[in-house]
Design an enzyme around this catalytic site. Structure first.
Site, PDB file in Angstrom:
ATOM      1  N   ASP A   1     -18.297  26.686  41.012  1.00  0.00           N
ATOM      2  CA  ASP A   1     -18.720  25.654  41.038  1.00  0.00           C
ATOM      3  C   ASP A   1     -17.688  24.531  42.067  1.00  0.00           C
ATOM      4  OD1 ASP A   1     -20.684  23.421  42.030  1.00  0.00           O
ATOM      5  OD2 ASP A   1     -20.112  22.204  39.810  1.00  0.00           O
TER       6      ASP A   1
ATOM      7  N   LYS B   1     -12.474  15.185  53.196  1.00  0.00           N
ATOM      8  CA  LYS B   1     -11.237  14.307  51.854  1.00  0.00           C
ATOM      9  C   LYS B   1      -9.974  14.245  52.995  1.00  0.00           C
ATOM     10  CE  LYS B   1     -13.452  14.799  47.486  1.00  0.00           C
ATOM     11  NZ  LYS B   1     -13.677  13.947  46.654  1.00  0.00           N
TER      12      LYS B   1
ATOM     13  N   GLU C   1     -13.135  15.457  36.922  1.00  0.00           N
ATOM     14  CA  GLU C   1     -14.471  14.747  36.216  1.00  0.00           C
ATOM     15  C   GLU C   1     -14.776  13.787  35.306  1.00  0.00           C
ATOM     16  OE1 GLU C   1     -17.602  15.922  39.560  1.00  0.00           O
ATOM     17  OE2 GLU C   1     -16.943  17.517  39.139  1.00  0.00           O
TER      18      GLU C   1
ATOM     19  N   LYS D   1     -22.958  24.659  49.988  1.00  0.00           N
ATOM     20  CA  LYS D   1     -21.982  25.487  49.338  1.00  0.00           C
ATOM     21  C   LYS D   1     -23.097  25.483  48.222  1.00  0.00           C
ATOM     22  CE  LYS D   1     -19.778  24.489  45.921  1.00  0.00           C
ATOM     23  NZ  LYS D   1     -20.312  23.917  44.953  1.00  0.00           N
TER      24      LYS D   1
ATOM     25  N   HIS E   1     -13.933  24.775  46.989  1.00  0.00           N
ATOM     26  CA  HIS E   1     -13.011  23.549  46.783  1.00  0.00           C
ATOM     27  C   HIS E   1     -11.885  23.927  46.601  1.00  0.00           C
ATOM     28  CE1 HIS E   1     -16.725  21.908  47.146  1.00  0.00           C
ATOM     29  NE2 HIS E   1     -16.708  21.456  45.947  1.00  0.00           N
TER      30      HIS E   1
ATOM     31  N   LYS F   1     -15.736  18.830  33.966  1.00  0.00           N
ATOM     32  CA  LYS F   1     -16.582  18.010  33.915  1.00  0.00           C
ATOM     33  C   LYS F   1     -16.319  16.766  31.818  1.00  0.00           C
ATOM     34  CE  LYS F   1     -20.053  19.062  37.109  1.00  0.00           C
ATOM     35  NZ  LYS F   1     -19.665  18.199  38.116  1.00  0.00           N
TER      36      LYS F   1
ATOM     37  N   HIS G   1     -17.099  20.066  51.139  1.00  0.00           N
ATOM     38  CA  HIS G   1     -16.830  18.456  51.823  1.00  0.00           C
ATOM     39  C   HIS G   1     -16.002  18.615  50.959  1.00  0.00           C
ATOM     40  CE1 HIS G   1     -17.953  17.826  46.981  1.00  0.00           C
ATOM     41  NE2 HIS G   1     -17.274  17.317  47.081  1.00  0.00           N
TER      42      HIS G   1
HETATM   43  C1  BG6 Z   1     -19.700  19.593  44.326  1.00  0.00           C
HETATM   44  C2  BG6 Z   1     -20.148  20.011  43.163  1.00  0.00           C
HETATM   45  O1  BG6 Z   1     -19.475  20.502  44.733  1.00  0.00           O
HETATM   46  O2  BG6 Z   1     -18.479  18.799  43.858  1.00  0.00           O
HETATM   47  C3  BG6 Z   1     -20.678  19.191  41.858  1.00  0.00           C
HETATM   48  O3  BG6 Z   1     -21.725  20.722  42.798  1.00  0.00           O
HETATM   49  C4  BG6 Z   1     -18.988  18.604  42.399  1.00  0.00           C
HETATM   50  O4  BG6 Z   1     -20.812  19.830  40.337  1.00  0.00           O
HETATM   51  C5  BG6 Z   1     -18.137  17.938  43.452  1.00  0.00           C
HETATM   52  O5  BG6 Z   1     -18.989  17.061  41.061  1.00  0.00           O
HETATM   53  C6  BG6 Z   1     -17.074  17.163  42.980  1.00  0.00           C
HETATM   54  O6  BG6 Z   1     -16.772  16.426  44.193  1.00  0.00           O
HETATM   55  P1  BG6 Z   1     -15.927  15.408  44.246  1.00  0.00           P
HETATM   56  O7  BG6 Z   1     -16.132  14.871  45.642  1.00  0.00           O
HETATM   57  O8  BG6 Z   1     -16.875  13.713  43.633  1.00  0.00           O
HETATM   58  O9  BG6 Z   1     -14.854  15.321  43.653  1.00  0.00           O
END
Ligand code: BG6
Length: 498
Positions: free
Chosen positions: A247, A194, A228, A160, A252, A348, A190
């Site tokens: 993002d 999980k 986050e 991505k 996601h 964030k 990704h």
């Molecule tokens: C990424 C984003 O795809 O996913 C990041 O670009 C983000 O900004 C991250 O921090 C979060 O992934 P995870 O697995 O840490 O929740």
């Protein structure tokens, strides 16, 4: 999707060509994932790695660089991969298979050289900046590297961000599909690597006590959160042009949404699962700007430490309007979900790290407990599927408080994956790499689903090009506007501050 209990067999022999071999993703995630796969006996003796990048180096230089970063993970144990030590035998298996090829991603000569260097089964992994996705796939196609001859497979893994809006995602899909078949492209998200995200399918469809109630008749609303505590972490330049919406949301959060909301697939075959997921994303109404809120973190404190505001971060404009927080309400046009709001939020520098889906059920129809008092609060009658940092399920329900009167109290039962199963070491990319090597695309995004995700947020992308985002203090639970969005319908986010 494999349902047997047997230990999986090693993936068939293949060469993994990594574009961006010297980059962060290769070091931080791909090498640890390959190490874990090798440790689990899931890579064939005939497995090879060919790193491609534009700088000068020898095979041995790349091996040494990657060995150094692997060793550093055992010393600094704060990242996704934090082994006690690197097993020399397991890393040796990976290390000795690494070779390097110098090549400019936009130079056809690089692909001619690559065509000389590989044969048989190949997975091309595009661990490169998004602007190279199109040129690399064109290069591969132009050099005949995507032709599947003599029973060998040629697959391309694309990271991505896949596009930056609906038009660019469509254009990229059209461009890559000129060079190969849909079945050859593995678009990674990704979050699908999980375990708990994958498990949503099992939780929903393998439990007779849940499946019948997972619908508008019994579900009041759903919250999906990816909060986050980190800021933009030196990625200011990337983030300025991206923002929280692009993002995290069409990829996601929409992935989690589709697992929660999809209809039962006709079977667990990849295309049936992907059909069901794509169908529910296509049923999402484009989100009107009044159903969304954007925020930007201002200075505040995170775990007792003062932290800067977004506008003070390196490579961020002092008057930036880029959002670091997005909350939105999705309306889903299917009989199962009509009238049930799905609230999505991500940001964030929030008060706590939490990725989860919370399904809030409707009050019991008996009417025997009209005034639930404290149990009416956010914790009773809700099932939370927690993805990060814990992996498990929390079920909040109402019981009688001990004592002479009938007073209701909300309680919670919790299940943690780590308590029930021995978890294989994972950085989240193992299953995805393995599945690509065995040709199982279930956990990858198909073109139509990606486009449907972008279509849902398209009105926001347009509306958010102007005007400021609402500030929120770092370490808080986000902008006030996000609370107001839910309050409109008498709802409330589960708390993010400890
Ligand atoms: C990424 C984003 O795809 O996913 C990041 O670009 C983000 O900004 C991250 O921090 C979060 O992934 P995870 O697995 O840490 O929740």
């Amino acid at each position: 999707m494999d349902q047997t209990d047997e230990r999986p067999a090693p993936a068939p022999p293949c060469t993994l060509v990594i574009f961006g071999a010297a980059g962060d993703l290769t070091k931080r995630l791909l090498m640890p994932a390959l190490y874990n796969l090798a440790g689990g006996g899931l890579l064939d003796e005939g497995f090879k790695i060919l790193g491609v990048d534009h700088n000068d180096k020898s095979d041995e230089d790349l091996r040494t660089e990657l060995t150094e970063t692997m060793d550093s993970f055992a010393r600094d144990r704060t990242g996704e991969f934090h082994p006690d030590h690197i097993d020399p035998k397991v890393w040796g298996f990976v290390r000795e298979r690494i070779r390097f090829l110098k090549g400019d991603f936009e130079d056809p000569a690089a692909y001619e050289a690559l065509a000389e260097a590989v044969s048989g089964n190949v997975v091309f992994y595009l661990a490169v900046a998004a602007r190279f996705f199109g040129p690399v796939v064109d290069g591969l196609g132009g050099a005949g590297l995507l032709k599947e001859t003599d029973g060998a497979f040629r697959r391309v893994v694309i990271e991505k961000p896949f596009g930056s809006d609906l038009a660019s995602a469509k254009a990229l899909n059209a461009r890559i599909l000129r060079q190969g078949e849909e079945s050859q492209f593995y678009r990674i998200d990704h979050f699908l690597g999980k375990e708990t995200v994958q498990s949503i399918l099992a939780i929903r469809f393998a439990n007779g006590m849940l499946e019948p109630v997972w619908r508008a008749e019994h579900v009041d609303h759903v919250e999906i959160t990816a909060a986050e505590t980190i800021g933009v972490e030196g990625r200011g330049a990337f983030y300025e042009a991206t923002g929280a919406l692009r993002d995290m949301v069409p990829n996601h959060l929409v992935q989690i949404f589709s697992m929660i909301a999809m209809e039962p697939p006709a079977s667990l075959d990849a295309e049936d699962v992907r059909d069901a997921k794509a169908a529910v994303v296509k049923a999402v109404r484009p989100v009107p700007p009044e159903d969304a809120v954007r925020g930007q973190y201002a200075a505040g404190s995170e775990q007792g430490q003062a932290v800067k505001g977004y506008r003070e971060e390196p490579h961020v404009a002092p008057e930036s309007h880029t959002e670091t927080y997005a909350a939105l309400k999705l309306a889903v046009d299917t009989p199962r979900w009509r009238g049930v709001p799905f609230y999505l939020r991500t940001g964030k520098r929030l008060g706590r790290r939490l990725t989860e889906a919370a399904v809030h059920f409707k009050p019991s129809p008996t009417g025997l407990f009209p005034d639930l008092g404290e149990a009416r609060g956010p914790h009773g009658n809700v099932m939370r599927l927690t993805i990060d940092p814990e992996q498990g399920i929390h079920t909040g329900f109402n019981v009688k408080r001990p004592g002479p009167r009938m007073r209701i109290a909300p309680v919670e039962t919790a299940f943690y994956y780590g308590d029930a199963f021995e978890e294989a070491p994972s950085v989240g990319y193992e299953t995805l790499l393995y599945d690509c090597m065995i040709g199982d695309p279930t956990l990858f995004q198909r073109a139509d689903q990606i486009e449907a995700g972008w279509a849902a947020v398209e009105p926001l992308l347009r509306a958010w090009t102007e005007g400021p985002a609402e500030p929120y203090a770092a370490g808080s639970s986000g902008p006030k506007g996000a609370d107001a969005l839910l309050a409109r319908e008498g709802h409330r986010w589960l708390p993010l501050e400890e």
